[in-house]
Design a protein around this motif. Structure first.
Motif, PDB file in Angstrom:
ATOM      1  N   PRO A   1       9.146  33.056  19.650  1.00  0.00           N
ATOM      2  CA  PRO A   1      10.354  33.359  20.338  1.00  0.00           C
ATOM      3  C   PRO A   1      10.828  32.134  20.757  1.00  0.00           C
ATOM      4  O   PRO A   1      12.370  32.504  20.269  1.00  0.00           O
ATOM      5  N   LEU A   2      10.678  30.935  20.780  1.00  0.00           N
ATOM      6  CA  LEU A   2      11.251  30.022  20.221  1.00  0.00           C
ATOM      7  C   LEU A   2      12.654  29.329  19.576  1.00  0.00           C
ATOM      8  O   LEU A   2      13.164  29.039  19.805  1.00  0.00           O
ATOM      9  N   LEU A   3      11.674  29.206  18.905  1.00  0.00           N
ATOM     10  CA  LEU A   3      12.615  29.467  17.480  1.00  0.00           C
ATOM     11  C   LEU A   3      13.418  30.294  16.981  1.00  0.00           C
ATOM     12  O   LEU A   3      15.027  30.329  16.728  1.00  0.00           O
ATOM     13  N   LEU A   4      13.321  31.665  17.530  1.00  0.00           N
ATOM     14  CA  LEU A   4      14.387  32.555  17.386  1.00  0.00           C
ATOM     15  C   LEU A   4      15.871  32.168  18.394  1.00  0.00           C
ATOM     16  O   LEU A   4      16.796  32.227  17.838  1.00  0.00           O
ATOM     17  N   GLN A   5      15.602  31.624  19.719  1.00  0.00           N
ATOM     18  CA  GLN A   5      16.277  31.163  20.243  1.00  0.00           C
ATOM     19  C   GLN A   5      17.259  29.791  19.769  1.00  0.00           C
ATOM     20  O   GLN A   5      18.416  30.134  19.800  1.00  0.00           O
ATOM     21  N   GLY A   6      16.122  29.354  19.274  1.00  0.00           N
ATOM     22  CA  GLY A   6      16.950  27.780  18.335  1.00  0.00           C
ATOM     23  C   GLY A   6      17.636  27.257  19.822  1.00  0.00           C
ATOM     24  O   GLY A   6      18.683  26.391  19.145  1.00  0.00           O
ATOM     25  N   GLU A   7      17.438  27.233  20.468  1.00  0.00           N
ATOM     26  CA  GLU A   7      18.285  25.362  21.206  1.00  0.00           C
ATOM     27  C   GLU A   7      17.112  25.021  21.745  1.00  0.00           C
ATOM     28  O   GLU A   7      17.839  23.787  22.252  1.00  0.00           O
ATOM     29  N   LEU A   8      15.931  24.684  21.583  1.00  0.00           N
ATOM     30  CA  LEU A   8      14.945  23.678  22.120  1.00  0.00           C
ATOM     31  C   LEU A   8      14.783  22.573  21.160  1.00  0.00           C
ATOM     32  O   LEU A   8      14.943  23.372  19.551  1.00  0.00           O
ATOM     33  N   SER A   9      14.550  21.575  21.396  1.00  0.00           N
ATOM     34  CA  SER A   9      14.541  20.709  20.198  1.00  0.00           C
ATOM     35  C   SER A   9      12.916  20.865  20.082  1.00  0.00           C
ATOM     36  O   SER A   9      12.053  21.459  20.252  1.00  0.00           O
ATOM     37  N   ARG A  10      12.941  20.341  18.402  1.00  0.00           N
ATOM     38  CA  ARG A  10      11.166  20.238  18.334  1.00  0.00           C
ATOM     39  C   ARG A  10      10.224  19.630  19.128  1.00  0.00           C
ATOM     40  O   ARG A  10       9.131  20.133  19.295  1.00  0.00           O
ATOM     41  N   ARG A  11      10.801  18.715  20.353  1.00  0.00           N
ATOM     42  CA  ARG A  11       9.879  17.470  20.603  1.00  0.00           C
ATOM     43  C   ARG A  11       9.450  18.875  22.228  1.00  0.00           C
ATOM     44  O   ARG A  11       8.676  18.900  22.692  1.00  0.00           O
ATOM     45  N   GLU A  12      10.636  19.106  22.217  1.00  0.00           N
ATOM     46  CA  GLU A  12      10.442  19.840  24.108  1.00  0.00           C
ATOM     47  C   GLU A  12       9.798  21.393  23.651  1.00  0.00           C
ATOM     48  O   GLU A  12       9.348  21.877  24.856  1.00  0.00           O
ATOM     49  N   ARG A  13      10.203  22.043  22.380  1.00  0.00           N
ATOM     50  CA  ARG A  13       9.471  22.842  22.273  1.00  0.00           C
ATOM     51  C   ARG A  13       7.456  23.062  22.254  1.00  0.00           C
ATOM     52  O   ARG A  13       7.228  23.444  23.336  1.00  0.00           O
ATOM     53  N   ARG A  14       7.507  21.693  22.072  1.00  0.00           N
ATOM     54  CA  ARG A  14       5.966  20.992  21.426  1.00  0.00           C
ATOM     55  C   ARG A  14       5.587  21.514  23.147  1.00  0.00           C
ATOM     56  O   ARG A  14       4.473  21.605  23.612  1.00  0.00           O
ATOM     57  N   VAL A  15       6.243  20.611  23.761  1.00  0.00           N
ATOM     58  CA  VAL A  15       5.744  20.282  25.454  1.00  0.00           C
ATOM     59  C   VAL A  15       6.029  22.138  25.626  1.00  0.00           C
ATOM     60  O   VAL A  15       4.537  21.489  26.974  1.00  0.00           O
ATOM     61  N   ARG A  16       6.717  22.423  25.824  1.00  0.00           N
ATOM     62  CA  ARG A  16       6.411  23.394  26.536  1.00  0.00           C
ATOM     63  C   ARG A  16       5.445  24.223  26.543  1.00  0.00           C
ATOM     64  O   ARG A  16       4.353  24.994  27.353  1.00  0.00           O
ATOM     65  N   VAL A  17       4.960  24.595  24.524  1.00  0.00           N
ATOM     66  CA  VAL A  17       3.881  25.645  24.547  1.00  0.00           C
ATOM     67  C   VAL A  17       2.755  24.903  24.978  1.00  0.00           C
ATOM     68  O   VAL A  17       1.587  25.175  24.862  1.00  0.00           O
ATOM     69  N   ASP A  18       2.879  23.538  24.229  1.00  0.00           N
ATOM     70  CA  ASP A  18       1.282  22.852  24.432  1.00  0.00           C
ATOM     71  C   ASP A  18       1.009  22.953  26.102  1.00  0.00           C
ATOM     72  O   ASP A  18      -0.244  23.079  26.657  1.00  0.00           O
ATOM     73  N   ALA A  19       2.081  23.261  27.191  1.00  0.00           N
ATOM     74  CA  ALA A  19       1.632  23.436  28.587  1.00  0.00           C
ATOM     75  C   ALA A  19       0.806  25.011  28.415  1.00  0.00           C
ATOM     76  O   ALA A  19       0.222  25.275  29.520  1.00  0.00           O
ATOM     77  N   LEU A  20       1.295  25.549  27.473  1.00  0.00           N
ATOM     78  CA  LEU A  20       0.678  27.008  28.528  1.00  0.00           C
ATOM     79  C   LEU A  20      -0.438  27.258  27.294  1.00  0.00           C
ATOM     80  O   LEU A  20      -0.961  27.997  27.902  1.00  0.00           O
ATOM     81  N   VAL A  21       0.064  26.506  26.384  1.00  0.00           N
ATOM     82  CA  VAL A  21      -1.800  26.173  25.849  1.00  0.00           C
ATOM     83  C   VAL A  21      -2.967  26.240  26.842  1.00  0.00           C
ATOM     84  O   VAL A  21      -3.627  26.476  26.871  1.00  0.00           O
ATOM     85  N   GLU A  22      -2.333  24.975  27.359  1.00  0.00           N
ATOM     86  CA  GLU A  22      -3.692  24.471  28.724  1.00  0.00           C
ATOM     87  C   GLU A  22      -3.574  25.609  29.908  1.00  0.00           C
ATOM     88  O   GLU A  22      -4.582  25.737  30.329  1.00  0.00           O
TER      89      GLU A  22
END
Lengths: 239, 685
Positions: A110-131
């Motif tokens: 969904p973040l890619l669909l939104q296309g708002e966050l940078s790769r780094r920001e996406r990574r941070v957010r996804v990692d947090a949720l995975v945890e």
């Protein structure tokens, strides 16, 4: 502050061959931010229809559904799709993950669909949720390699990744054993507590209803008097 | 960045989905694969055939383009494509100007004048030839030769009598045969020859009027002649090669016939029979199994007298002895031995072929027209007058690589002067003579709208010009006589070959040439080799149509199957699509996902198909496709076709398949995009 979701005199009819099925009849409902609400009712009562309208997946035949103040029936398909992407997260009964993508890719989608966050920001957010959902060990696995409970955790993470105003869950525990189902509900309850995310469920699982702030009983397309007590089981649970 | 990541994800999903939906991918990919192979191989074959045919035709006859009169009644066809003599292409109004205009263009090497007409060569029978010789020998008092010919004629008469007796038994009214048999018996009677010695004229008249008609029919050879400037023809068509004899000396009337025609039409029938059987056996056919070859043997036996009558009596014994060497136990006269000798089979054929060419061929007239003979060509002018011209047969020619091509073997070459006399145009002397006549009777050319004035004196001051006032015609010929310089370009030219510099043939188009000629208003049209070649040129177009119709059919079927398969795939994935839509994927993006998937599949199948196609073409190129039929020799520009493939051909094949894949996937994809996000939810309650 206006309610996050408001239904006003909502009628939903489906043509079914020559007859018209009235799935919802004059429904009025308002959901506040941060509420953990359960829509409870037997099969055919109109639970899913109600959830579809709340989730902007469908629009009412008459009456008005407002999501974060916007009336869905006046939106184009495009705008409605954008609204779903921005404001809503979905958790499905049969998980509905993208089979060809791994855990991280599914959550990030969904973040890619939104296309708002940078790769780094996406990574941070996804990692947090995975945890948060406890899948650190499974990040590169694909849905086919996961258990039902793990899949639903991925689905939860995917629903939350855009930080939606509302998360809809359509019978999220129906395909899980009871222990796993309880754990999943606990996880969502916890997220609701910490992040104040609004959750709406459809279920006929009494255990889910027990954990709800508010239970909205539905029968034959009409809402019954709802209760805000978490201790009371829904009396409409039939069958 | 996000955009790139999105594209990367899309590609990733596409690749994974191709693998995830194996049945669909194999089915769709397989069809696209075969489609590409078909396009690549078919396109290569067609392209190669077109190129080789172009080489065949342009290097043998047409040049890169042909020029002929704009107002021609018929389309120019260098190779026969209709009944004989039916083509009327008119004349190029001003060949000098056409040639000057074209040669001035960069890239044009030469313009070779031509004209096509059909001619007949009538040949007497063997009997006619013997009678001619007899008349000569009698007149010259050569008694040795007379007695030799007597023996030969008696032989022929006895053979003919035997044939007639056979006919008589089947005849309803044998009185005609009886009379003829009586004539033939008279020739065999020594008393007839004694009378002939005493009164040669009545004897010879009897032979010529009563006996000669009994011989087998004389042969008429039809020759399609291309009249041209032979030295320029040879200079410009580098596949041209003299096989037997020599080239025609400049300025002499001369004829060159194709080697193939010479071998198949002019050669002694029995010798040709031996050649045909030998060729067939070399190609793997056998006398034991091939009924056509067996018929060839029977025909040779029937035609043995075409050999027999030509063997001089004083050599008959030597021939008989040589034949008996390979025919132990045979007996009888030369006719009987020859009959046995010609009954060949697979075991004895090679030996007998060798004996035939060693013992018999040198003693007979192997070709009806010998090189060096003067031949009378007969033709009809456009207005129906019979024309004849004597011309020397200088030799035979062929076009390298096209030796076996029948179609390039039907056109024979003759010098322009001979062509023009057959065509019916006047020589310079005849023109001068006619001009003289016109001058002496005071004929003048008058424009139609001035005719009245000219006849009745429109202007009173205008005097009728006295005939004496005309200048001598040899100095200033009247305007209707075209300029008369002494080159081969003078006189009528019906069509002309435009020969381009090999490097310019790509750049200089027919329309360029046409534009240049039209700018000078020369009244000629330019056609490319394909149209100039006539029907055979259309073959390429036909092949093209056949290939593309084939490809179209395959692709329509492929599209239907791909469409169906994609449709089923979309139905299967309706939940997935619904989910994508529910979580916020726009319809466009759904279309994108499916099209990317299809494109990946199309590209993989296309590249694989192109690879296999390339390998097939490379294999065919190495091995060569043999020209099994004679027509194919022309089409392939040689005994075999070695197809080639251009990079553009490969890329075109892949792109075409990609387009087909995307087009056939488009409708199912749109259907997918219209999937309601509601299907992601549990079934409606």
């Amino acid at each position: 502050m206006h309610p996050i979701v408001e239904l006003e005199n909502v009628v939903k009819e489906y043509p079914l061959g020559r007859v018209t099925v009235r799935a919802l009849r004059q429904v009025n409902l308002a959901l506040d931010r941060g509420e953990f609400t359960v829509v409870a009712g037997p099969s055919g009562s109109g639970k899913t229809t109600l959830l579809n309208l709340v989730g902007g997946i469908d629009v009412p035949t008459s009456g008005e559904v407002r999501i974060d103040g916007r009336a869905t029936s006046r939106l184009s398909d495009r705008a409605l799709t954008a609204l779903r992407l921005e404001k809503l997260g979905f958790i499905f009964q049969s998980f509905n993950l993208i089979n060809v993508l791994d855990v991280v890719q599914n959550i990030e989608f969904p973040l890619l669909l939104q296309g708002e966050l940078s790769r780094r920001e996406r990574r941070v957010r996804v990692d947090a949720l995975v945890e948060r959902v406890g899948l650190q060990e499974q990040v590169r696995q694909r849905p086919g390699e996961l258990s039902g409970g793990q899949r639903q955790r991925v689905a939860i993470a995917r629903a939350l990744v855009t930080r939606p105003a509302i998360v809809l869950a359509d019978e999220p525990t129906a395909n899980l054993d009871s222990a796993t189902g309880t754990a999943i509900i606990e996880l969502m309850r916890e997220i609701n507590h910490t992040d104040h995310t609004t959750f709406i469920f459809s279920t006929h699982d009494p255990k889910v209803m027990e954990r709800a702030d508010r239970v909205v009983p539905i029968l034959d397309g009409r809402l019954e008097a709802d209760t805000h007590s978490r201790s009371r089981a829904a009396p409409v649970e039939a069958r | 960045m996000t955009r790139l990541d999105r594209i990367a994800l899309l590609l990733w999903m596409g690749v994974r989905n191709v693998f995830a939906h194996k049945v669909k991918s194999l089915l769709v990919g397989g069809i696209l694969f075969f489609g590409t192979v078909l396009i690549v191989v078919g396109g290569s074959l067609l392209g190669s055939v077109q190129a080789s045919m172009e080489r065949s035709v342009t290097s043998s006859l047409s040049g890169h383009a042909q020029v002929y009169a704009k107002d021609a009644k018929d389309a120019l066809s260098l190779f026969p494509s209709g009944p004989m003599g039916s083509m009327d292409v008119g004349e190029i109004p001003d060949f000098h100007a056409v040639r000057e205009t074209l040669v001035a263009m960069p890239g044009v090497l030469d313009v070779v004048p031509m004209g096509i007409l059909d001619a007949i060569v009538l040949q007497g029978t063997e009997l006619d030839r013997l009678l001619d010789r007899l008349r000569d020998a009698v007149a010259g008092g050569r008694s040795d030769e007379v007695s030799l010919l007597t023996w030969e004629l008696q032989n022929i008469a006895s053979g003919l009598e035997r044939d007639l007796l056979a006919v008589r038994t089947a005849s309803a009214d044998p009185s005609k045969e009886d009379a003829e048999i009586a004539d033939l018996r008279r020739v065999q009677d020594p008393a007839f020859w004694a009378d002939l010695a005493a009164d040669p004229e009545s004897g010879l008249t009897f032979l010529e009027s009563r006996v000669a008609p009994l011989g087998s029919d004389g042969k008429a050879l039809y020759l399609r002649l291309i009249g041209t400037d032979l030295s320029r023809f040879e200079a410009n068509f580098d596949r041209f090669r003299i096989v037997d004899g020599s080239r025609v000396p400049a300025g002499s009337p001369g004829l060159l016939v194709t080697k193939r025609f010479y071998e198949t039409q002019v050669k002694n029938a029995v010798a040709r029979g031996f050649d045909t059987i030998r060729e067939a056996r070399r190609a793997g056919r056998t006398l034991a199994e091939d009924p056509l070859l067996q018929e060839e043997v029977r025909r040779n036996v029937r035609q043995r007298r075409r050999v027999l009558y030509q063997i001089r009596p004083d050599e008959a014994e030597a021939v008989r002895a040589e034949l008996l060497e390979v025919l132990p136990g045979a007996s009888g006269d030369l006719d009987a031995i020859l009959e046995t000798f010609l009954q060949v089979d697979d075991a004895n054929f090679e030996v007998r072929h060798e004996v035939f060419y060693r013992a018999i061929a040198p003693r007979i007239r192997l070709y009806d027209l010998a090189i060096g003979d003067t031949i009378t060509l007969r033709s009809f002018t456009r207005s129906g007058y019979a024309r004849a011209a004597n011309v020397t047969l200088y030799g035979t020619f062929e076009f390298q690589g096209l030796e076996r091509a029948d179609l390039t073997s039907v056109n024979h070459l003759v010098d322009l002067t001979t062509f023009r006399s057959l065509y019916g145009s006047m020589s310079a002397g005849q023109q001068a003579e006619l001009a003289d006549i016109r001058a002496s009777v005071g004929v003048d050319d008058v424009a139609r709208d001035e005719a009245e004035a000219a006849l009745f004196g429109g202007d009173p001051n205008d005097l009728v010009v006295a005939p004496e006032a005309e200048a001598a015609p040899t100095d200033t010929p009247p305007t209707w006589v075209r300029d008369v310089p002494p080159a081969s370009d003078d006189g009528p030219v019906l069509n002309a070959a435009v020969v381009l510099d090999p490097g310019s043939s790509e750049r200089l188009s027919v329309s360029d040439l046409q534009a240049e000629l039209d700018a000078r208003d020369l009244g000629v049209q330019v056609v490319d080799w394909k149209r100039a070649a006539g029907l055979i040129g259309q073959l390429v177009t036909v092949l093209q149509v056949v290939l593309w119709v084939g490809v179209a059919i395959v692709f329509i079927v492929a599209m239907a199957i791909v469409n169906n398969t994609m449709m089923m795939s979309v139905m299967e994935r309706v939940q997935e699509v619904g989910t994508l839509r529910a979580i916020g994927t726009q319809r466009r993006a759904v279309v994108g996902i499916f099209l990317v998937e299809t494109a990946i599949l199309g590209l993989v199948a296309g590249v694989a198909g192109a690879g296999v196609g390339l390998a097939l073409v490379a294999g065919l190129h190495a091995v060569g496709i043999p020209a099994v039929a004679d027509i194919l020799v022309l089409v392939f520009a040689g005994p075999s076709l070695h197809p080639t493939l251009s990079l553009a051909g490969l890329v075109e094949g892949i792109l075409l398949v990609l387009v087909v894949a995307l087009v056939s996937a488009f409708q199912p994809t749109l259907l997918a995009a219209r999937t309601s996000p509601a299907v992601a939810m549990s079934p409606k309650e």
